[in-house]
Scaffold this motif. Structure first.
Motif, mmCIF file in Angstrom:
data_model
loop_
_atom_site.group_PDB
_atom_site.id
_atom_site.type_symbol
_atom_site.label_atom_id
_atom_site.label_comp_id
_atom_site.label_asym_id
_atom_site.label_seq_id
_atom_site.Cartn_x
_atom_site.Cartn_y
_atom_site.Cartn_z
ATOM 1 N N PRO A 198 23.690 35.018 55.228
ATOM 2 C CA PRO A 198 24.433 36.220 55.940
ATOM 3 C C PRO A 198 23.107 36.658 56.904
ATOM 4 O O PRO A 198 22.804 37.272 57.647
ATOM 5 N N LEU A 199 22.174 36.010 55.915
ATOM 6 C CA LEU A 199 20.846 37.101 56.870
ATOM 7 C C LEU A 199 20.264 35.953 58.346
ATOM 8 O O LEU A 199 19.277 36.167 58.901
ATOM 9 N N GLY A 200 20.834 34.675 57.585
ATOM 10 C CA GLY A 200 20.571 34.247 59.429
ATOM 11 C C GLY A 200 19.404 33.049 58.858
ATOM 12 O O GLY A 200 18.949 32.000 59.892
ATOM 13 N N GLU A 201 18.975 33.161 58.006
ATOM 14 C CA GLU A 201 17.588 31.850 57.588
ATOM 15 C C GLU A 201 18.342 30.712 57.699
ATOM 16 O O GLU A 201 18.993 30.417 56.807
ATOM 17 N N PRO A 202 16.999 29.285 57.943
ATOM 18 C CA PRO A 202 17.830 28.530 58.267
ATOM 19 C C PRO A 202 17.492 27.875 56.744
ATOM 20 O O PRO A 202 16.696 28.089 55.645
ATOM 21 N N ALA A 204 16.094 25.262 53.897
ATOM 22 C CA ALA A 204 14.462 24.372 53.647
ATOM 23 C C ALA A 204 15.144 23.271 53.020
ATOM 24 O O ALA A 204 16.434 23.128 53.435
ATOM 25 N N ALA A 205 14.350 21.722 53.326
ATOM 26 C CA ALA A 205 13.939 21.129 52.943
ATOM 27 C C ALA A 205 14.573 20.812 51.985
ATOM 28 O O ALA A 205 14.246 21.181 50.592
ATOM 29 N N GLY A 206 15.880 20.339 51.334
ATOM 30 C CA GLY A 206 16.432 20.161 50.330
ATOM 31 C C GLY A 206 16.854 21.772 49.297
ATOM 32 O O GLY A 206 17.797 21.391 48.026
ATOM 33 N N GLN A 207 17.448 22.169 50.011
ATOM 34 C CA GLN A 207 18.394 23.842 49.781
ATOM 35 C C GLN A 207 19.499 23.214 49.608
ATOM 36 O O GLN A 207 19.942 22.709 50.891
ATOM 37 N N TRP A 208 20.337 24.000 48.916
ATOM 38 C CA TRP A 208 21.295 24.213 49.424
ATOM 39 C C TRP A 208 22.068 25.137 50.166
ATOM 40 O O TRP A 208 21.695 25.749 50.208
ATOM 41 N N GLY A 209 23.201 24.612 50.863
ATOM 42 C CA GLY A 209 23.806 26.269 50.986
ATOM 43 C C GLY A 209 24.513 27.394 50.521
ATOM 44 O O GLY A 209 24.384 27.107 49.654
ATOM 45 N N TRP A 210 25.541 28.034 51.075
ATOM 46 C CA TRP A 210 25.718 29.029 50.295
ATOM 47 C C TRP A 210 27.507 28.914 50.360
ATOM 48 O O TRP A 210 27.845 29.888 49.752
ATOM 49 N N PHE A 211 27.479 27.924 50.747
ATOM 50 C CA PHE A 211 29.610 27.691 50.292
ATOM 51 C C PHE A 211 29.677 26.413 49.960
ATOM 52 O O PHE A 211 29.361 25.747 50.250
#
Length: 307
Positions: A198-202, A204-211
């Motif tokens: 929700p904060l809109g931050e892109p 990072a490399a290797g980071q999982w998403g929120w969904f």
């Protein structure tokens, strides 16, 4: 001189005089009064199965009658209600996932809910409510959700063993496999959708998403399976209380995540759908303690009555 042949007499329609000899049927031999008991019955009357010996509408007996339309509709209605919840959950999960992948118009619901939450927080700021939201969110973490699940598995196995149920140890692997299944359901989806928070931050490399939401899935599946295992040995009232507690905890975790801007609403909804499908499948597969023993007892009683 031969006498002339006499004409044959025509058959008379009148009954011959005297009693008519009657051929006994096989059924008459078993009559209490013998042939005299059934003297008034017609000799050509077909035998019938006694009313009390008819099968009726029993589906498990040979020669049974087809179910009446009303009963058939009732059976179909119960079957439809039993699969209605998982079907709705599966359809909603597919629709939400499709909208997230295609950045569809349904994501406007997420933005509208976020604006409403921000307006509520600005209109009535409360540190207590914010703290409650954080506490509810933390209930969806690996601690305490997974330990609660494992402890429930141990307690359920102990109760199953006390009730002398077959495979009393089954809750232990069920709890352990469920704890390992949660990341397998959530992590690949997070990596595949790679949705920003929700904060809109892109990302990072290797980071999982929120969904979908990992905290919501952990809470809903862990507390739900724990309640399901314990409800198998608890009474009906205790089972309903456990189910209600698991539902409230799952709703509370989702509300806390949305309130604190940790997740979009659709992230939480997708995890609820995953939990519903998992719990529905487990509830259909997991046996009830004493069910097999009850059937065996009925079989033994039936056999003893035949001997």
């Amino acid at each position: 001189m031969d006498s002339e042949p006499q004409p044959l007499a025509e058959p008379s329609a009148a009954a011959p005089a005297g009693p008519v000899p009657r051929v006994l049927r096989e059924g008459d031999k078993a009559a209490p009064g013998g042939a005299a008991h059934t003297e008034g019955r017609s000799a050509d009357r077909p035998t019938h199965t006694p009313r009390g010996a008819r099968n009726g509408d029993h589906q498990s007996r040979p020669g049974a009658l087809p179910p009446a339309p009303g009963r058939l509709f009732a059976v179909l209605g119960r079957a439809a209600r039993s699969v209605a919840v998982p079907v709705v959950a599966a359809v909603l999960l597919l629709a939400v996932s499709w909208q997230v992948a295609a950045d569809g118009p349904l994501l406007g619901v997420d933005r509208s809910v976020r604006r409403a939450v921000h307006a509520a927080r600005r209109g009535a700021p409360s540190a207590l409510v914010d703290r409650l939201g954080h506490l509810l969110s933390d209930l969806g973490g690996g601690v305490p959700a997974v330990p609660v699940l494992l402890v429930a598995g141990v307690l359920a196995a102990w109760w199953w063993r006390r009730s002398r149920a077959g495979r009393w140890w089954l809750p232990l692997p069920v709890a352990a496999v469920t704890a390992g299944l949660i990341p397998l359901l959530v992590v690949p989806a997070k990596a595949a959708f790679a949705r920003p928070g929700p904060l809109g931050e892109p990302l990072a490399a290797g980071q999982w998403g929120w969904f979908p939401s990992g905290h919501t899935a952990t809470a809903a599946i862990s507390y739900g399976v724990a309640a399901l295992l314990l409800a198998r040995v608890a009474g009906p009232r205790a089972g309903r209380g456990l189910a209600a507690g698991a539902v409230l905890l799952s709703l509370g975790v989702g509300a806390g995540l949305v309130w604190c801007d940790f997740h979009w609403l659709l992230d939480v909804v997708a995890s609820w759908c995953l939990a519903i499908l998992t719990l529905w499948a487990l509830d259909r597969w997991l046996p009830r303690p004493g069910a097999g023993r009850g059937r065996a007892g009925r079989g033994q009683a039936s056999g003893s009555s035949l001997r």
